[in-house]
Motif scaffolding. Structure first.
Motif, PDB file in Angstrom:
ATOM      1  N   ARG A   8       0.832  -1.202   0.000  1.00 41.91           N
ATOM      2  CA  ARG A   8       0.000   0.000   0.000  1.00 41.91           C
ATOM      3  C   ARG A   8       0.869   1.257   0.000  1.00 41.91           C
ATOM      4  N   GLU A   9       1.915   1.271   0.822  1.00 37.82           N
ATOM      5  CA  GLU A   9       2.795   2.440   0.887  1.00 37.82           C
ATOM      6  C   GLU A   9       3.540   2.649  -0.427  1.00 37.82           C
ATOM      7  N   GLU A  10       3.960   1.571  -1.054  1.00 37.86           N
ATOM      8  CA  GLU A  10       4.659   1.684  -2.339  1.00 37.86           C
ATOM      9  C   GLU A  10       3.738   2.259  -3.411  1.00 37.86           C
ATOM     10  N   GLU A  41     -16.742  -0.714 -19.326  1.00 34.07           N
ATOM     11  CA  GLU A  41     -15.591  -1.155 -20.097  1.00 34.07           C
ATOM     12  C   GLU A  41     -15.709  -2.639 -20.423  1.00 34.07           C
ATOM     13  N   ILE A  42     -14.968  -3.059 -21.451  1.00 29.15           N
ATOM     14  CA  ILE A  42     -14.730  -4.473 -21.699  1.00 29.15           C
ATOM     15  C   ILE A  42     -13.355  -4.770 -21.121  1.00 29.15           C
ATOM     16  N   TYR A  43     -13.334  -5.414 -19.975  1.00 34.75           N
ATOM     17  CA  TYR A  43     -12.090  -5.678 -19.253  1.00 34.75           C
ATOM     18  C   TYR A  43     -11.375  -6.880 -19.872  1.00 34.75           C
ATOM     19  N   SER A  44     -10.099  -6.723 -20.206  1.00 36.52           N
ATOM     20  CA  SER A  44      -9.301  -7.865 -20.632  1.00 36.52           C
ATOM     21  C   SER A  44      -9.063  -8.777 -19.424  1.00 36.52           C
ATOM     22  N   PRO A  45      -8.751 -10.068 -19.641  1.00 37.34           N
ATOM     23  CA  PRO A  45      -8.484 -10.953 -18.499  1.00 37.34           C
ATOM     24  C   PRO A  45      -7.401 -10.373 -17.592  1.00 37.34           C
ATOM     25  N   PHE A  46      -7.665 -10.341 -16.297  1.00 40.35           N
ATOM     26  CA  PHE A  46      -6.760  -9.661 -15.375  1.00 40.35           C
ATOM     27  C   PHE A  46      -6.956 -10.152 -13.950  1.00 40.35           C
ATOM     28  N   VAL A  47      -6.001  -9.779 -13.101  1.00 44.12           N
ATOM     29  CA  VAL A  47      -6.176  -9.891 -11.654  1.00 44.12           C
ATOM     30  C   VAL A  47      -5.959  -8.498 -11.071  1.00 44.12           C
ATOM     31  N   SER A  48      -6.789  -8.128 -10.131  1.00 37.67           N
ATOM     32  CA  SER A  48      -6.705  -6.816  -9.491  1.00 37.67           C
ATOM     33  C   SER A  48      -6.725  -7.003  -7.985  1.00 37.67           C
ATOM     34  N   LEU A  49      -5.707  -6.464  -7.333  1.00 36.75           N
ATOM     35  CA  LEU A  49      -5.591  -6.566  -5.880  1.00 36.75           C
ATOM     36  C   LEU A  49      -5.858  -5.199  -5.262  1.00 36.75           C
ATOM     37  N   ILE A  50      -6.887  -5.106  -4.431  1.00 40.08           N
ATOM     38  CA  ILE A  50      -7.178  -3.852  -3.739  1.00 40.08           C
ATOM     39  C   ILE A  50      -6.317  -3.764  -2.478  1.00 40.08           C
ATOM     40  N   LEU A  51      -5.710  -2.619  -2.301  1.00 41.58           N
ATOM     41  CA  LEU A  51      -4.843  -2.383  -1.147  1.00 41.58           C
ATOM     42  C   LEU A  51      -5.498  -1.470  -0.122  1.00 41.58           C
ATOM     43  N   GLN A  52      -6.462  -0.664  -0.588  1.00 43.36           N
ATOM     44  CA  GLN A  52      -7.175   0.249   0.292  1.00 43.36           C
ATOM     45  C   GLN A  52      -8.472   0.646  -0.384  1.00 43.36           C
ATOM     46  N   GLY A  53      -9.582   0.674   0.379  1.00 46.93           N
ATOM     47  CA  GLY A  53     -10.865   1.056  -0.180  1.00 46.93           C
ATOM     48  C   GLY A  53     -11.693  -0.151  -0.591  1.00 46.93           C
ATOM     49  N   GLU A  54     -12.724   0.111  -1.375  1.00 44.61           N
ATOM     50  CA  GLU A  54     -13.643  -0.947  -1.799  1.00 44.61           C
ATOM     51  C   GLU A  54     -14.200  -0.623  -3.174  1.00 44.61           C
ATOM     52  N   ARG A  65     -18.518  -7.412  -4.864  1.00 42.39           N
ATOM     53  CA  ARG A  65     -17.793  -6.434  -4.054  1.00 42.39           C
ATOM     54  C   ARG A  65     -16.481  -7.045  -3.579  1.00 42.39           C
ATOM     55  N   TYR A  66     -15.432  -6.255  -3.605  1.00 37.86           N
ATOM     56  CA  TYR A  66     -14.183  -6.702  -2.979  1.00 37.86           C
ATOM     57  C   TYR A  66     -13.441  -5.499  -2.441  1.00 37.86           C
ATOM     58  N   SER A  67     -12.627  -5.746  -1.424  1.00 40.97           N
ATOM     59  CA  SER A  67     -12.025  -4.646  -0.676  1.00 40.97           C
ATOM     60  C   SER A  67     -10.572  -4.976  -0.333  1.00 40.97           C
ATOM     61  N   ALA A  68      -9.966  -4.156   0.528  1.00 43.12           N
ATOM     62  CA  ALA A  68      -8.539  -4.257   0.823  1.00 43.12           C
ATOM     63  C   ALA A  68      -8.132  -5.675   1.218  1.00 43.12           C
TER      64      ALA A  68
END
Length: 310
Positions: A8-10, A41-54, A65-68
């Motif tokens: 998160r800090e980085e 949007e049409i999202y391409s295949p991906f992984v997304s990691l939330i570090l802060q928020g929702e 729903r996904y969050s930090a």
């Protein structure tokens, strides 16, 4: 988790407002300082990691729903809308995204021991990230401070991230998606065709033939993967393309409707209003206003790298 806190800090130090396209191939950062609606949007295949928020995503009839500390995995081209639901100047929404490279995933699978994994018909997964995976993400983001190392080290760290994804709870989704002759691979053939020919009239039987599936199996499998029927998916492709064209080059709505495959302006206007909540002209006028939320959406619409908003 210490790994998430350090990551998160980085990202907080590296990410500008909205989307930050990094020097690392397929890796992007995201930072938002207030709740906002995300552009369809049409999202391409991906992984997304939330570090802060929702964040909330609407994928067909599914609300996610996904969050930090949680990671969202999509193994197919994903038409979606959504919102950043928790974000502020003091505590901005932060996330890191990796667009998936299925060739690299397939190569890894050929080197990994054959193991059983839970079959799933969905191409989506939301899971908590573990310490080992968070640490790999952290080492990837820290490469931004060492650009001379990116060419050598980033592919190695990406490979580790993919390996740990395959070993984790989302591994079944990724393994099935990477199989050349599996269920997901067959559906993806039809998705690729639709994305290339979204302006053309389609017959579901023709799509089933492209996928190499029976009509009934194809229809069930397509909806299970995407949350939409094939015709609904094509409609989303057309309307998202129309919205982008109108936002970037405002002009003749009738001409744009025809360009994306609509024969009837009335039908286009009706479908557009049903998906986006208001008719095209009003929607685009609002989008082009100068408040921060709409500038962020216009920025995303103008991105030429493709892929999702985090």
């Amino acid at each position: 988790m210490k790994g998430i806190e350090a990551l998160r800090e980085e990202v907080l130090a590296c990410a500008a407002d909205a989307l930050t396209a990094t020097a690392i191939p397929r890796v992007d950062l995201y930072r938002v300082s207030q709740p906002m609606a995300l552009p369809p949007e049409i999202y391409s295949p991906f992984v997304s990691l939330i570090l802060q928020g929702e964040k909330r995503l609407q994928v067909g009839d599914r609300a996610i729903r996904y969050s930090a500390g949680e990671m969202f995995t999509a193994s197919f081209d994903l038409p979606a809308t959504g919102d950043i639901t928790h974000a502020s100047e003091v505590s901005p929404y932060l996330a890191v995204r990796l667009t998936l490279d299925f060739a690299a995933i397939s190569d890894l699978l050929h080197q990994m021991p054959v193991t059983d994994f839970s079959a799933t018909k969905s191409g989506l997964s939301v899971n908590r990230v573990d310490d080992a995976l968070a640490d790999a993400w952290l080492r990837m983001v820290r490469l931004l401070a060492k650009p001379e190392e990116i060419g050598v080290m980033a592919p190695l760290v990406e490979r580790e991230i993919l390996y740990r994804l395959l070993q984790g709870p989302q591994g079944g989704v990724l393994r099935q998606a990477a199989e050349v002759n599996g269920h997901f691979a067959k559906i993806r053939k039809a998705l690729v065709w639709l994305r290339t020919h979204y302006t053309a009239a389609i017959r579901i039987q023709a799509l089933a033939t492209i996928a190499g599936m029976s009509l009934s199996a194809f229809h069930r499998g397509f909806r299970a993967c995407t949350g939409l029927s094939p015709l609904q998916y094509q409609k989303h492709l057309r309307l998202y393309a129309a919205r982008k064209r109108l936002a970037l080059r405002p002009g003749n709505v009738a001409a744009v409707a025809a360009d994306v495959g609509y024969e009837s302006l009335t039908q286009f206007t009706r479908d557009y209003a049903r998906l986006f909540g208001e008719p095209p002209a009003r929607s685009i006028r609002k989008l082009r206003q100068n408040d921060a939320e709409h500038r962020a959406e216009l920025l995303q619409l103008s991105e030429d790298r493709g892929g999702p908003t985090l």
